[in-house]
Write a protein that holds these residues in place. Structure first.
Motif, PDB file in Angstrom:
ATOM      1  N   LYS A 102     -80.915 -26.096 -33.720  1.00 47.27           N
ATOM      2  CA  LYS A 102     -80.186 -24.833 -33.220  1.00 47.27           C
ATOM      3  C   LYS A 102     -80.785 -23.837 -33.126  1.00 47.27           C
ATOM      4  O   LYS A 102     -80.749 -23.172 -32.030  1.00 47.27           O
ATOM      5  N   ASP A 103     -81.646 -23.618 -34.170  1.00 51.24           N
ATOM      6  CA  ASP A 103     -82.430 -22.095 -34.268  1.00 51.24           C
ATOM      7  C   ASP A 103     -83.487 -22.330 -33.339  1.00 51.24           C
ATOM      8  O   ASP A 103     -83.695 -21.167 -32.494  1.00 51.24           O
ATOM      9  N   LEU A 106     -81.941 -21.229 -29.925  1.00 50.63           N
ATOM     10  CA  LEU A 106     -81.649 -19.910 -29.622  1.00 50.63           C
ATOM     11  C   LEU A 106     -82.760 -19.028 -29.453  1.00 50.63           C
ATOM     12  O   LEU A 106     -82.918 -17.911 -28.784  1.00 50.63           O
ATOM     13  N   ILE A 112     -75.432 -21.621 -26.780  1.00 52.90           N
ATOM     14  CA  ILE A 112     -74.883 -22.840 -27.300  1.00 52.90           C
ATOM     15  C   ILE A 112     -73.547 -22.710 -27.429  1.00 52.90           C
ATOM     16  O   ILE A 112     -72.920 -21.968 -28.069  1.00 52.90           O
ATOM     17  N   ASP A 113     -72.691 -23.789 -26.884  1.00 46.35           N
ATOM     18  CA  ASP A 113     -71.288 -23.755 -26.966  1.00 46.35           C
ATOM     19  C   ASP A 113     -71.032 -24.950 -27.766  1.00 46.35           C
ATOM     20  O   ASP A 113     -71.376 -26.280 -27.358  1.00 46.35           O
ATOM     21  N   GLU A 114     -70.269 -24.954 -28.949  1.00 47.61           N
ATOM     22  CA  GLU A 114     -69.804 -26.028 -29.810  1.00 47.61           C
ATOM     23  C   GLU A 114     -68.425 -26.360 -29.490  1.00 47.61           C
ATOM     24  O   GLU A 114     -67.498 -25.524 -29.460  1.00 47.61           O
ATOM     25  N   LEU A 115     -68.227 -27.763 -29.170  1.00 46.40           N
ATOM     26  CA  LEU A 115     -66.710 -27.969 -28.942  1.00 46.40           C
ATOM     27  C   LEU A 115     -65.933 -28.191 -30.321  1.00 46.40           C
ATOM     28  O   LEU A 115     -66.600 -28.381 -31.313  1.00 46.40           O
ATOM     29  N   PRO A 116     -64.824 -27.979 -30.405  1.00 44.18           N
ATOM     30  CA  PRO A 116     -63.926 -27.912 -31.360  1.00 44.18           C
ATOM     31  C   PRO A 116     -63.865 -29.476 -32.125  1.00 44.18           C
ATOM     32  O   PRO A 116     -63.909 -30.101 -31.345  1.00 44.18           O
ATOM     33  N   GLY A 117     -63.590 -29.429 -33.387  1.00 48.75           N
ATOM     34  CA  GLY A 117     -63.142 -30.805 -34.075  1.00 48.75           C
ATOM     35  C   GLY A 117     -61.741 -31.192 -33.543  1.00 48.75           C
ATOM     36  O   GLY A 117     -61.166 -30.464 -32.828  1.00 48.75           O
ATOM     37  N   PRO A 130     -61.719 -32.044 -24.805  1.00 41.84           N
ATOM     38  CA  PRO A 130     -62.267 -30.822 -24.626  1.00 41.84           C
ATOM     39  C   PRO A 130     -63.593 -31.223 -23.684  1.00 41.84           C
ATOM     40  O   PRO A 130     -64.029 -30.455 -22.817  1.00 41.84           O
ATOM     41  N   MET A 134     -64.461 -29.536 -20.365  1.00 42.27           N
ATOM     42  CA  MET A 134     -65.693 -28.791 -19.915  1.00 42.27           C
ATOM     43  C   MET A 134     -66.149 -29.251 -18.531  1.00 42.27           C
ATOM     44  O   MET A 134     -66.699 -28.623 -17.681  1.00 42.27           O
ATOM     45  N   HIS A 135     -66.343 -30.782 -18.493  1.00 42.76           N
ATOM     46  CA  HIS A 135     -66.976 -31.207 -17.530  1.00 42.76           C
ATOM     47  C   HIS A 135     -66.235 -30.887 -16.236  1.00 42.76           C
ATOM     48  O   HIS A 135     -67.294 -30.558 -15.033  1.00 42.76           O
TER      49      HIS A 135
ATOM     50  N   GLN B 187     -71.850 -20.618 -30.056  1.00 42.07           N
ATOM     51  CA  GLN B 187     -70.418 -20.177 -29.938  1.00 42.07           C
ATOM     52  C   GLN B 187     -69.534 -21.315 -30.032  1.00 42.07           C
ATOM     53  O   GLN B 187     -69.870 -22.492 -29.449  1.00 42.07           O
ATOM     54  N   VAL B 189     -66.298 -23.279 -29.879  1.00 41.00           N
ATOM     55  CA  VAL B 189     -65.211 -23.153 -29.071  1.00 41.00           C
ATOM     56  C   VAL B 189     -64.118 -23.849 -29.760  1.00 41.00           C
ATOM     57  O   VAL B 189     -64.103 -24.775 -30.099  1.00 41.00           O
ATOM     58  N   GLU B 232     -65.505 -24.843 -37.871  1.00 40.07           N
ATOM     59  CA  GLU B 232     -64.509 -23.680 -37.212  1.00 40.07           C
ATOM     60  C   GLU B 232     -63.629 -22.954 -38.500  1.00 40.07           C
ATOM     61  O   GLU B 232     -63.449 -21.975 -38.342  1.00 40.07           O
TER      62      GLU B 232
END
Ligand SMILES: Cc1ncc(COP(=O)(O)O)c(C=O)c1O
Ligand SMILES: Cc1ncc(COP(=O)(O)O)c(C=O)c1O
Lengths: 435, 511
Positions: A102-103, A106, A112-117, A130, A134-135, B187, B189, B232
């Motif tokens: 991750k670092d 950056l 970086i977009d992280e998808l929600p749980g 999601p 996104m696709h 980020q 989401v 989150e």
């Protein structure tokens, strides 16, 4: 070797024989395809370059952002390639679990977009996940994105069909190995290499390795997730086996400690999976065979992954003046004073809480040394004179008591801990200030 | 040797698959308290005979264990604050009254009627928090009774202030619920939420509170995120810490951080069953094994040209870390910005932690009983490889899918058979009592420990949280289940109608 840019350094990696004394196979020569020597650090450089090359010119004109669903090596390579062409890169992921990667992303300038749980309360009207959403956004025209789509893009396979596979055959003097072993992420490398090898010899046996269910090996899929991969065709593999993160780490340790190969977990997993699979065959063989596995990337990005799973590998000698070495009796005997007495304290006051909390409210005249830093200081010895009385303050008086006990043991005669901490102080209505 | 999975996947030379035909059980986790109720089969039968099917059973005393487990996490982290039960998870008054008897526990009410229920059960106003969007009547009764109002929007703050000013009511203790927290670097989401004040409007929210300082007393800030994702929540919690700091910089005295609910429950006894079930479901969707669901329903998964697409729309029923354990994990997690454990940050700043668990507080607090009306098909008794409809076992029950909304909430677990029939597992579909094709109690073929007979009972255990009365309707004039509270009497279980339960029965008196 003189190149115009780094992309020319992609590919043509060495095929290195593993010492039989290490793997213990009698009739099988085991070779590692050293993909970790690619310029951006992994096997995925090939696929990234193959997929991105046709898109770059147009994207640069439009100022588009390159985007990929990747949690690691593909993202790393694409970020570098995008940067070389003045483009932005965005990685979308729900599996970015290794902090170093991750670092690093950056650092390379990636977004970086992280998808929600998953939702705690299921919403039956939400029929689309999601990722699919996104696709769809990515693939609509004029979105400002070019999507390399590694899980479905045939170019990902072709990079290995025309590169990795033929290189192996060339280095084995024009013969395909009898066995080929690879970990499966997007399935691009295993599919492409298998195809190239079988063009030479249809009898090549291909072993695909995936992570055991509910295990996690960064870079590859679990036995369930592999079915979500567009490029994955079970027909490519003669056998699919699972490896655990323990297997991967065992293999990694063998490669780094005995083979001069700083391999990451999937390289280790491929080695371990290969030896395990081949050992059974080896016993029945009467003639020589060759086998090739892939070392995908390097170990350095996975230190926290290893630290979490094998803390003993990082065991350091105990440091002196550590609160963990205190006995219960020492802690119980820590010198404390109550709020009343503390209100009349004229010495130094050290507040061990975090700076935000300190700045918001504290005892008038106190100084802030957060506990982690204080612990570091004490490893080095007493940080203030023995003639300087010190009152330690923390939230409820537990941490401060431990440090008071430790300072007492270190020979400080007039250290005190505020009993009940700053919470007791507040509850007693004693004054708190902010500066 | 590793698990060899060759047999699951086709070889190019085309050896056929050997399908895995063992029944795909999803055995519910049954704690001793639920087990001891199931053991009273004669009592359960009498209750259903007397009060009809379906019948809801609540176990108020099971709440005590759950509240205590959350408090243990508080103690471990040296934190103070209140555990508010999210009333919406169950309409039972017995549960609410039982909780009212615990001097420290609170209740989260999300409607006017829930507030009335809480007040009439004996909750003191400082133990009640109102959450979610509120209408004028709700705001008025909230202000009049002096409970804490957790404001869902800026307009609500103004409306509450107006109600208070117009009727000269005392200043109300309020919180503000925030949403859409910003993360740094990565980020994150988050699913969009219809609730709460966007965090970007923090300053505006604090201005609004200041403007109505004579009516509104800000005691804390909050969030509630509908996600199982810890990262989150870590972002949201750190955001709320920053909000409280901002409030402090303005000279405010808010001390509480309410992190809502969503701690989850572990429904299944055995993680391997869950893993096997979900793996096999994917195989079924890909057409590589016989269907395991009605009409091959994929629970969100679909087959696109041999590739699995979509995502599994099921609650992760096996969750070894849930409820209090989940709270503990959150408090141990490092704040993404400050990289210090969230629990430590709360403590450093002397903030109280409030929580609003619904589902997690009702773990093992109730079950739904249904009578078997008819058992059809599958006479040979065993697991059945063919998907010929005649040979599927169908069990018709005297309840409908709205009475036990497991399917709607995506929670899969097998019911317990209460029957004298000889043991021997069977697979069956459960049909409801509405004349609707869609009235399946579950689209999954369940596994029953034995083939039930008409008149036997099925028990859907651990269903107090959201599955019991959340969706029940009177469609077709079918009755809504009666509710009964079971409690420990002199020796063994005693019962009364839910509305007759007060936590002063004999055993409680003696104690
Ligand atoms: C570390 C690592 N190993 C192995 C692989 C597998 O390669 P492929 O995607 O070609 O299947 C990947 C792919 O992302 C990877 O990152
Ligand atoms: C504001 C609020 N608090 C608490 C809860 C309870 O959530 P759970 O039952 O998942 O703990 C909910 C549920 O919707 C909610 O909206």
């Amino acid at each position: 070797m003189r190149f115009d840019d780094m992309t020319e350094a992609i590919g043509n990696t060495p095929l290195v024989r593993i010492d039989p004394a290490v793997h213990g196979l009698i009739n099988i020569d085991l070779y590692a395809k050293m993909e970790l020597l690619n310029p951006f650090g992994s096997l995925k450089d090939r696929a990234a370059w193959q997929m991105a090359r046709p898109l770059l010119a147009g994207a640069a004109d439009r100022g588009d952002t390159v985007v990929e669903l990747s949690s690691g090596n593909t993202a790393k390579a694409l970020a570098m390639l995008a940067g070389m062409h003045g483009l932005k890169f965005k990685s979308v992921t729900n599996r970015m679990k290794v902090p170093e990667i991750k670092d690093l992303l950056l650092l390379l300038g990636a977004e970086i977009d992280e998808l929600p749980g998953q939702a705690e309360c299921l919403d039956p009207t939400d029929t689309e996940d999601p990722l699919s959403r996104m696709h769809r956004t990515l693939t609509s025209n004029g979105s400002g994105y070019v999507h390399t789509d590694q899980y479905f893009n045939e170019l990902n396979v072709e990079a290995h069909l025309h590169g990795t596979g033929p290189e192996i055959v060339k280095d084995l003097d024009g013969r395909a190995p009898d066995y080929f072993i690879a970990c499966v992420g997007t399935a691009g490398s295993s599919t492409g290499v298998a195809r190239a090898l079988r063009q030479h010899d249809p009898d090549v046996r291909v072993l695909g390795l995936v992570a055991a269910k509910s295990d996690f090996i960064p870079g590859i899929r679990t036995i369930d997730e592999v079915h979500e991969v567009g490029l994955f065709d079970p027909g490519v593999y003669d056998t699919i086996e699972t490896i655990t993160s323990d297997d991967a780490i065992d293999g990694l340790l063998t490669l780094v400690r005995r083979c001069g190969t700083p391999a990451g977990p999937t390289g280790g997993g491929a080695f371990q999976g290969a030896v395990r699979h081949l050992a059974a065959i080896d016993a029945t063989l009467t003639e020589r065979r060759t086998a090739v596995f892939i070392v995908c990337d390097r170990v350095e990005s996975y230190l926290s992954y290893l630290r979490e799973r094998r803390p003993t590998l990082f065991g350091r000698p105990a440091r002196r003046n550590d609160t963990r070495s205190l006995t219960d009796d020492e802690v119980a005997a820590a010198p404390t004073i109550d709020v009343n007495e503390a209100e009349r304290w004229s010495g130094l006051i050290v507040d061990l809480r975090n700076p935000h909390a300190f700045q918001a409210l504290h005892l008038d005249g106190s100084i802030n040394i957060v506990d982690e830093l204080f612990a570091e200081l004490l490893h080095g010895g007493l940080p203030f004179s023995r003639r300087q009385p010190v009152l330690l303050v923390c939230p409820v008086g537990e941490k401060s008591a431990r440090y008071a006990a430790l300072l007492t043991r270190m020979g400080h005669p007039s250290v005190r801990s505020l009993e009940g901490g700053i919470i007791a102080w507040r509850d007693a209505g004693a004054p708190l200030v902010r500066d | 040797m590793s698990t060899l999975l060759t047999d699951l996947l086709k070889r190019p030379s085309g050896e056929s698959l050997v399908p895995d035909l063992r029944p795909l059980q999803l055995t519910p986790k049954i704690d001793p308290i639920t087990q001891s109720v199931l053991a009273e089969d004669a009592v359960l039968r009498q209750l259903v005979d007397g009060l009809g099917s379906p019948l809801n059973i609540v176990l108020p005393e099971a709440l005590d264990t759950n509240v205590e487990a959350f408090r243990a996490v508080y103690r471990q982290h040296r934190l103070r604050g209140r555990v508010y039960f999210a009333h919406k998870a169950n309409r039972s008054v017995a549960l609410v009254r039982h909780l009212a008897a615990d001097a420290e526990a609170g209740i989260d009410v999300a409607s006017l009627a829930e507030l009335q229920a809480a007040l009439s059960a004996g909750f003191a106003p400082e133990r009640i928090v109102a959450t979610g969007p509120k209408n004028r009547e709700f705001l008025w009764l909230a202000a009049l009774s002096g409970i804490i109002v957790n404001a869902d929007s800026l307009d609500e703050l103004s409306e509450l202030a107006a109600v208070i000013a117009a009727r000269r009511l005392p200043r109300a203790r309020i919180m503000v619920r925030f949403s859409e927290f910003a993360s740094h670097g990565v980020q994150l989401v988050s699913r969009r939420s219809r609730f709460g004040v966007p965090f970007a409007q923090l300053a505006e929210a604090l201005d609004r509170v200041d403007k109505h300082a004579n009516q509104l007393d800000l005691v804390g800030v909050s969030y509630h995120l509908d996600t199982i994702g810890l990262p989150e929540k870590a972002v949201a919690l750190e955001g709320c810490l920053a909000a409280l700091d901002a409030c402090r910089r303005r000279g405010g005295t808010a001390w509480s951080l309410d992190i809502g609910g969503g701690f989850g429950v572990n429904y299944l006894a055995d993680g391997r069953e869950w893993e096997r079930y979900t793996s096999e479901l994917a195989q079924a969707v890909l057409g590589r094994r016989a269907p395991m669901t009605w009409n091959g329903h994929g629970y969100g998964l679909r087959n696109e040209a041999g590739t699995l697409r979509g995502s599994l729309g099921l609650y992760p029923a096996y969750r070894p870390i849930s409820g209090p354990g989940y709270l503990d994990q959150l408090l141990r997690a490092a704040a993404p910005g400050q990289r210090r454990p969230l629990g430590t940050l709360l403590l450093d700043s002397m903030y109280d932690l409030d929580i609003e668990p619904g589902r997690a507080l009702l773990d093992q607090c109730g079950l739904v009983l249904a009578r078997v009306l008819e058992v059809r098909g599958g006479e040979d008794g065993g697991a059945n490889p063919d998907h010929g409809d005649q040979r599927e076992t169908l069990v018709r029950l005297d309840l409908n899918a709205r009475d036990i909304s497991l399917e709607e909430h995506g929670v899969l677990m097998d019911p317990v058979v209460i029957s004298a029939a000889p043991p021997g597992p069977i697979e069956a579909y459960l049909l409801g009592n509405l004349c609707l094709e869609s009235d399946l109690i579950t689209r999954r073929k369940v596994v029953l420990s034995r083939r039930p007979r008409p008149g036997d009972l099925l028990a859907f255990v651990n269903t107090a949280g959201y599955f019991m009365d959340f969706s029940a309707t009177r469609a077709l004039h079918q009755p809504i289940a009666r509710k009964v509270a079971l409690f420990q009497g002199g020796d063994g279980w005693s019962w009364c109608l839910d509305e007759h339960y007060w936590p002063v029965h004999e055993r409680a008196e003696a104690a």
